[in-house]
Design a protein around this motif. Structure first.
Motif, PDB file in Angstrom:
ATOM      1  N   GLY A   1     -11.352 -55.014 -35.625  1.00  0.00           N
ATOM      2  CA  GLY A   1     -11.563 -56.480 -35.760  1.00  0.00           C
ATOM      3  C   GLY A   1     -12.603 -56.712 -36.800  1.00  0.00           C
ATOM      4  O   GLY A   1     -12.551 -57.830 -37.116  1.00  0.00           O
ATOM      5  N   ARG A   2     -13.144 -55.535 -37.405  1.00  0.00           N
ATOM      6  CA  ARG A   2     -13.949 -55.969 -38.599  1.00  0.00           C
ATOM      7  C   ARG A   2     -13.827 -55.145 -39.761  1.00  0.00           C
ATOM      8  O   ARG A   2     -14.295 -55.718 -40.852  1.00  0.00           O
ATOM      9  N   GLY A   3     -12.538 -54.406 -39.846  1.00  0.00           N
ATOM     10  CA  GLY A   3     -12.236 -53.738 -41.044  1.00  0.00           C
ATOM     11  C   GLY A   3     -10.666 -53.511 -41.238  1.00  0.00           C
ATOM     12  O   GLY A   3     -10.041 -54.222 -40.444  1.00  0.00           O
ATOM     13  N   SER A   4     -10.271 -52.975 -42.262  1.00  0.00           N
ATOM     14  CA  SER A   4      -8.862 -52.432 -42.332  1.00  0.00           C
ATOM     15  C   SER A   4      -8.412 -51.706 -41.219  1.00  0.00           C
ATOM     16  O   SER A   4      -8.650 -50.468 -40.902  1.00  0.00           O
ATOM     17  N   LYS A   5      -7.448 -52.054 -40.573  1.00  0.00           N
ATOM     18  CA  LYS A   5      -6.580 -51.454 -39.292  1.00  0.00           C
ATOM     19  C   LYS A   5      -6.066 -50.284 -39.898  1.00  0.00           C
ATOM     20  O   LYS A   5      -5.904 -49.236 -39.343  1.00  0.00           O
ATOM     21  N   LYS A   6      -5.184 -50.224 -41.083  1.00  0.00           N
ATOM     22  CA  LYS A   6      -4.413 -49.167 -41.590  1.00  0.00           C
ATOM     23  C   LYS A   6      -5.336 -48.309 -42.124  1.00  0.00           C
ATOM     24  O   LYS A   6      -5.013 -47.076 -42.008  1.00  0.00           O
ATOM     25  N   ASP A   7      -6.452 -48.536 -42.678  1.00  0.00           N
ATOM     26  CA  ASP A   7      -7.143 -47.498 -43.232  1.00  0.00           C
ATOM     27  C   ASP A   7      -7.948 -46.473 -42.284  1.00  0.00           C
ATOM     28  O   ASP A   7      -7.944 -45.353 -42.181  1.00  0.00           O
ATOM     29  N   LEU A   8      -8.107 -47.175 -40.965  1.00  0.00           N
ATOM     30  CA  LEU A   8      -8.602 -46.753 -39.661  1.00  0.00           C
ATOM     31  C   LEU A   8      -7.378 -45.610 -39.210  1.00  0.00           C
ATOM     32  O   LEU A   8      -7.705 -44.510 -38.663  1.00  0.00           O
ATOM     33  N   LEU A   9      -5.997 -46.071 -39.402  1.00  0.00           N
ATOM     34  CA  LEU A   9      -5.200 -45.230 -38.755  1.00  0.00           C
ATOM     35  C   LEU A   9      -4.951 -44.151 -39.850  1.00  0.00           C
ATOM     36  O   LEU A   9      -4.720 -42.886 -39.531  1.00  0.00           O
ATOM     37  N   VAL A  10      -5.313 -44.211 -41.144  1.00  0.00           N
ATOM     38  CA  VAL A  10      -5.450 -42.757 -42.041  1.00  0.00           C
ATOM     39  C   VAL A  10      -6.284 -41.980 -41.621  1.00  0.00           C
ATOM     40  O   VAL A  10      -6.307 -40.659 -41.577  1.00  0.00           O
ATOM     41  N   VAL A  11      -7.680 -42.482 -41.127  1.00  0.00           N
ATOM     42  CA  VAL A  11      -8.797 -41.416 -40.930  1.00  0.00           C
ATOM     43  C   VAL A  11      -8.406 -40.961 -39.559  1.00  0.00           C
ATOM     44  O   VAL A  11      -8.453 -39.607 -39.648  1.00  0.00           O
ATOM     45  N   ILE A  12      -7.609 -41.596 -38.481  1.00  0.00           N
ATOM     46  CA  ILE A  12      -7.270 -40.922 -37.386  1.00  0.00           C
ATOM     47  C   ILE A  12      -6.445 -39.642 -37.496  1.00  0.00           C
ATOM     48  O   ILE A  12      -6.648 -38.839 -36.991  1.00  0.00           O
ATOM     49  N   TYR A  13      -5.234 -39.959 -38.433  1.00  0.00           N
ATOM     50  CA  TYR A  13      -4.480 -38.830 -38.505  1.00  0.00           C
ATOM     51  C   TYR A  13      -4.796 -37.886 -39.237  1.00  0.00           C
ATOM     52  O   TYR A  13      -4.670 -36.744 -38.953  1.00  0.00           O
ATOM     53  N   ALA A  14      -5.841 -38.239 -40.288  1.00  0.00           N
ATOM     54  CA  ALA A  14      -6.446 -37.213 -41.109  1.00  0.00           C
ATOM     55  C   ALA A  14      -7.285 -36.259 -40.142  1.00  0.00           C
ATOM     56  O   ALA A  14      -7.168 -35.174 -40.584  1.00  0.00           O
ATOM     57  N   VAL A  15      -8.170 -36.722 -39.433  1.00  0.00           N
ATOM     58  CA  VAL A  15      -9.142 -36.204 -38.811  1.00  0.00           C
ATOM     59  C   VAL A  15      -8.403 -35.268 -37.710  1.00  0.00           C
ATOM     60  O   VAL A  15      -8.824 -34.193 -37.497  1.00  0.00           O
ATOM     61  N   ARG A  16      -7.112 -35.637 -37.240  1.00  0.00           N
ATOM     62  CA  ARG A  16      -6.541 -35.034 -36.139  1.00  0.00           C
ATOM     63  C   ARG A  16      -6.049 -33.502 -36.769  1.00  0.00           C
ATOM     64  O   ARG A  16      -6.172 -32.500 -36.291  1.00  0.00           O
ATOM     65  N   ALA A  17      -5.475 -33.643 -37.921  1.00  0.00           N
ATOM     66  CA  ALA A  17      -4.995 -32.519 -38.433  1.00  0.00           C
ATOM     67  C   ALA A  17      -6.128 -31.538 -38.798  1.00  0.00           C
ATOM     68  O   ALA A  17      -5.862 -30.312 -38.560  1.00  0.00           O
ATOM     69  N   VAL A  18      -7.281 -31.839 -39.208  1.00  0.00           N
ATOM     70  CA  VAL A  18      -8.398 -30.786 -39.463  1.00  0.00           C
ATOM     71  C   VAL A  18      -8.604 -30.351 -38.157  1.00  0.00           C
ATOM     72  O   VAL A  18      -8.904 -29.181 -37.900  1.00  0.00           O
ATOM     73  N   ALA A  19      -8.750 -31.246 -36.977  1.00  0.00           N
ATOM     74  CA  ALA A  19      -9.080 -30.818 -35.806  1.00  0.00           C
ATOM     75  C   ALA A  19      -8.153 -29.646 -35.389  1.00  0.00           C
ATOM     76  O   ALA A  19      -8.862 -28.608 -34.651  1.00  0.00           O
ATOM     77  N   ILE A  20      -7.235 -30.068 -35.226  1.00  0.00           N
ATOM     78  CA  ILE A  20      -6.063 -29.061 -34.894  1.00  0.00           C
ATOM     79  C   ILE A  20      -6.286 -27.633 -35.371  1.00  0.00           C
ATOM     80  O   ILE A  20      -6.077 -26.682 -35.001  1.00  0.00           O
ATOM     81  N   LEU A  21      -6.322 -27.555 -36.752  1.00  0.00           N
ATOM     82  CA  LEU A  21      -6.320 -26.784 -37.711  1.00  0.00           C
ATOM     83  C   LEU A  21      -7.842 -25.731 -37.348  1.00  0.00           C
ATOM     84  O   LEU A  21      -7.359 -24.416 -37.164  1.00  0.00           O
ATOM     85  N   ILE A  22      -8.819 -26.269 -37.260  1.00  0.00           N
ATOM     86  CA  ILE A  22     -10.028 -25.603 -36.827  1.00  0.00           C
ATOM     87  C   ILE A  22      -9.861 -25.127 -35.558  1.00  0.00           C
ATOM     88  O   ILE A  22     -10.251 -23.881 -35.309  1.00  0.00           O
ATOM     89  N   PHE A  23      -9.145 -25.506 -34.517  1.00  0.00           N
ATOM     90  CA  PHE A  23      -9.116 -25.207 -33.113  1.00  0.00           C
ATOM     91  C   PHE A  23      -8.256 -23.943 -33.165  1.00  0.00           C
ATOM     92  O   PHE A  23      -8.420 -23.058 -32.165  1.00  0.00           O
ATOM     93  N   MET A  24      -7.237 -24.107 -33.954  1.00  0.00           N
ATOM     94  CA  MET A  24      -6.400 -22.638 -33.960  1.00  0.00           C
ATOM     95  C   MET A  24      -6.931 -21.436 -34.756  1.00  0.00           C
ATOM     96  O   MET A  24      -6.570 -20.416 -34.648  1.00  0.00           O
ATOM     97  N   LEU A  25      -7.915 -21.778 -35.559  1.00  0.00           N
ATOM     98  CA  LEU A  25      -8.550 -20.741 -36.456  1.00  0.00           C
ATOM     99  C   LEU A  25      -9.841 -19.934 -35.629  1.00  0.00           C
ATOM    100  O   LEU A  25     -10.100 -18.918 -35.711  1.00  0.00           O
TER     101      LEU A  25
END
Length: 403
Positions: free
Chosen positions: A276-300
């Motif tokens: 409600g205060r910033g760019s919704k699509k930029d926040l979606l980019v952040v969510i998907y990018a951080v998910r990739a990093v989190a899964i990768l670290i979990f696997m390693l």
């Protein structure tokens, strides 16, 4: 003020938001218990994990396919009757699931009936009602709070589901969970909001579909949600078994899934507020990018109780943060008149991904004896979703801006 207005005057935005959260808590909470039933049901029936996974994958597919129609019914006639009918189907599906003795019966109950029930008791319909009754500046936050309701159900109902399975067996547990879902029917009265067309009411359903289909941003939202569905369905269904296969206990797996729900309460609220205060699509980019990093670290890192719970907490923060952002973008770009229908179509993308994530996880395990390839696919898709979310145009369409 006429009689109809008086009779509905108690349906304030706060009441609608509160009841919507309770409905999502019940519906999503019970739905998230599916992974707890995988091992006891497959062991008792002698089924493969792929057999169980296919039924849950079918559930996600039916849920997605039916959501645009449930949303259209709610847009046209109001949400009350839609929610009641879906709740009845949900209850019947759970009861028949407890008695399913063959894969086909399991597919029809856990897959088709529960999928239809979910389509009318979850995001497409409930978010549409909440969106119509909140102002634009508060809408993203309200949708985030509603998403948190679904997350709270995941946190609160999972321990109950595990306790019921332990105390009474999986068959009785399903029947008792069905009783909980039955509470949705009387709550639906608050969702019967006497819906009147919002701005853009002169637009027909066909025109709305044609308009949305011609916008690249609508397609980006659809495929980003596809990735979200793949990841959440795979993790929710297979993470408990993945942890047990790795030498941890069933309670560790249950707790990990519950932690996803707990931290998602904060994540949904956070991303709803930020949207409600910033760019919704930029926040979606952040969510998907951080998910990739989190899964990768979990696997390693080495698998342990600590790593499982930390991973669950991180994924929980990111879990349903996509919901208020995606639904908010649909309302922001295309308006409120057909919000339930259009979010239902975008949600179909989520459920196509869920079908693949749930089924492919079981398929990969049966073929390779490991979930490694499924985790790798989840990482690659997350990167693609981040790239897909970047070019979304958040500006309202010219018609919507004029309205």
């Amino acid at each position: 003020m006429n009689a109809n207005t008086n009779s509905a005057s108690w349906r304030t935005p706060l009441i609608i938001l509160t009841v919507g959260c309770v409905i999502l808590t019940l519906s999503m909470g019970v739905r998230h218990t599916a992974g707890l039933f995988l091992q006891p049901m497959t062991m008792d029936h002698g089924w493969s994990r792929e057999t169980f996974s296919f039924a849950i994958a079918l559930q996600n597919l039916v849920w997605g396919l039916a959501s645009p129609f449930a949303g259209a019914l709610a847009d046209r006639h109001g949400a009350g009757r839609t929610v009641v009918g879906a709740a009845v189907l949900y209850v019947i599906g759970l009861v028949l699931m407890s008695q399913a003795a063959s894969p086909l019966a399991f597919d029809l109950s856990a897959g088709v009936l529960i999928g239809l029930g979910l389509s009318g008791t979850t995001f497409a319909v409930i978010m549409g009602v909440i969106g119509r009754h909140t102002t634009p500046e508060k809408r993203s936050l309200a949708l985030g709070i509603a998403s948190a309701g679904g997350s709270f159900g995941q946190f609160a109902v999972l321990p109950i589901g595990q306790a019921l399975i332990t105390a009474y067996g999986w068959q009785s547990a399903l029947v008792l969970l069905a009783c909980g879902v039955g509470l949705i029917a009387p709550l639906a009265y608050a969702m019967a909001d006497g819906h009147k067309p919002a701005a853009g009411g002169g637009q027909s359903i066909a025109q709305a579909l044609h308009e949305a289909g011609g916008q690249k941003s609508f397609h980006y939202l659809f495929w980003g949600y596809f990735v979200c569905g793949f990841q959440t369905a795979f993790i929710m269904l297979h993470l408990p078994s993945f942890l047990v296969d790795g030498g941890l206990t069933a309670n560790v797996g249950m707790t990990a899934v519950a932690l996803i729900g707990l931290f998602n309460i904060f994540g949904s609220f956070l991303f709803g507020w930020a949207g409600g205060r910033g760019s919704k699509k930029d926040l979606l980019v952040v969510i998907y990018a951080v998910r990739a990093v989190a899964i990768l670290i979990f696997m390693l890192v080495p698998l342990s109780t600590a790593s499982a719970w930390i991973f669950a907490a991180v994924m929980g923060i990111l879990w349903l943060g996509t919901v208020p952002l995606t639904n908010g973008l649909v309302a922001q770009i295309f308006g409120l008149r057909y919000m339930s229908m259009l979010t239902g179509i975008v949600f179909l993308g989520h459920q196509l991904g869920s079908f693949l994530g749930a089924w492919l996880g079981g398929r990969i395990f049966d073929q390779t004896g490991s979930y490694d390839m499924a985790w790798i696919i989840a990482i690659v898709l997350s990167v693609l979703a981040a790239l897909c979310s970047w070019p979304i145009n958040e500006k309202p369409l010219a018609r919507q801006a004029a309205a």
